[in-house]
Design an enzyme around this catalytic site. Structure first.
Site, mmCIF file in Angstrom:
data_model
loop_
_atom_site.group_PDB
_atom_site.id
_atom_site.type_symbol
_atom_site.label_atom_id
_atom_site.label_comp_id
_atom_site.label_asym_id
_atom_site.label_seq_id
_atom_site.Cartn_x
_atom_site.Cartn_y
_atom_site.Cartn_z
ATOM 1 N N SER A 138 12.698 -34.985 6.416
ATOM 2 C CA SER A 138 12.489 -35.455 6.633
ATOM 3 C C SER A 138 11.349 -35.187 7.844
ATOM 4 O O SER A 138 10.412 -34.566 7.376
ATOM 5 C CB SER A 138 13.207 -34.090 8.449
ATOM 6 O OG SER A 138 12.512 -34.332 9.860
ATOM 7 N N TYR A 151 13.587 -26.346 12.818
ATOM 8 C CA TYR A 151 13.930 -27.355 11.902
ATOM 9 C C TYR A 151 13.256 -27.440 11.122
ATOM 10 O O TYR A 151 13.095 -28.123 10.204
ATOM 11 C CB TYR A 151 14.555 -28.283 12.911
ATOM 12 C CG TYR A 151 14.761 -29.842 12.100
ATOM 13 C CD1 TYR A 151 16.538 -29.998 11.204
ATOM 14 C CD2 TYR A 151 14.497 -31.117 12.528
ATOM 15 C CE1 TYR A 151 16.685 -31.102 10.758
ATOM 16 C CE2 TYR A 151 14.464 -32.253 11.219
ATOM 17 C CZ TYR A 151 16.113 -32.327 10.657
ATOM 18 O OH TYR A 151 16.665 -32.913 9.790
#
Length: 254
Positions: A138, A151
């Site tokens: 990501s 995350y």
């Protein structure tokens, strides 16, 4: 170009969103696709979509955070040519607002889950004389994203694992790369907006879209197209690389 005829691919978290788009596209290009998903209903939905139009597809209910379950699943599948580590969960919170249980859950799925699949898949890739691994990272691994502490931590680990695997197995004809998307318009985004902003969904959708300099979110199929290229023989000289697909987010947001 980009033919995957006679290839066997495993895509984790392929029940919806990016994973589903990747599974469908790999099948379209000729691969036999094995869908790993914690939900039988979602796995079955992806397999049904594939079987309506393309080659063989098989659903496997598997919790990627459970190593024995992962080992059993990959043993049942046998030799493979492609692994796409896509399964993951999201989390919102800062370092001092993330409960320990939440942090552990994100690490268990997003980090240990990737490790478990690598651990189980690499012997099966060897049996096929090598192959390709794609890990879904990501842009949160590359730049600071507000309220994404756990995350971001997990996706940073995924990027690091990608580089380690690429280095360790290059002599065994195993390539490993990662993809780092910015915001992608998936069912998760729609659910997030419905839950948190039920009275102004359209406004918040536009706001989230415009955080990408290109002015919109990515579509899952756009990420799938990049994954297809990296899985194909045309990308045979590429390993140990992270690919941002972010509408200019990491370079043009000044």
């Amino acid at each position: 170009m980009f033919s995957l005829q006679n290839k066997i691919a495993v895509v984790t978290g392929a029940g919806s969103g990016i994973g589903r788009a990747i599974a469908v596209l790999l099948a379209k290009q000729g691969a036999e696709v094995h869908v790993l998903e914690i939900s039988q209903e979602q796995a079955g939905g992806t397999v049904s979509e594939i079987l309506q139009n393309y080659n063989k597809a098989v659903a496997h209910v598997c919790d990627v955070s459970n190593q024995q379950a992962v080992l059993d699943t990959f043993k049942a599948i046998g030799p493979i040519n492609i692994l796409v580590n896509n399964a993951g969960i999201a989390h919102i919170g800062k370092a001092d607002t993330t409960p320990e249980d939440d942090f552990d859950r994100v690490m268990r799925v997003n980090v240990k889950g990737v490790y478990n699949c690598l651990f189980a898949a690499i012997p099966q890739l060897r049996l096929a004389d090598g192959g390709v691994i794609i890990n879904m990272a990501s842009i949160a691994a590359l730049v600071g994203i507000p309220d994404r502490f756990a995350y971001s931590t997990a996706k940073g680990a995924v990027k690091a694992m990608t580089m380690s695997v690429a280095k360790d197995y290059i002599a065994e004809n195993i390539r490993c790369n990662s993809i780092s998307p910015a915001r992608v318009h998936t069912p998760f985004v729609d659910g997030f907006l419905q839950k948190n902003y039920p009275d102004n969904i359209d406004e918040m959708f536009q706001k989230l879209s415009k955080t990408q300099p290109i002015g919109r979110m990515a579509e899952p199929e756009e990420v799938a197209s990049l994954a297809l290229y990296l899985c194909s023989d045309e990308a045979g000289f590429i390993t140990g690389v992270d690919y941002p697909i972010d509408g200019g987010f990491t370079t043009l947001n000044n």
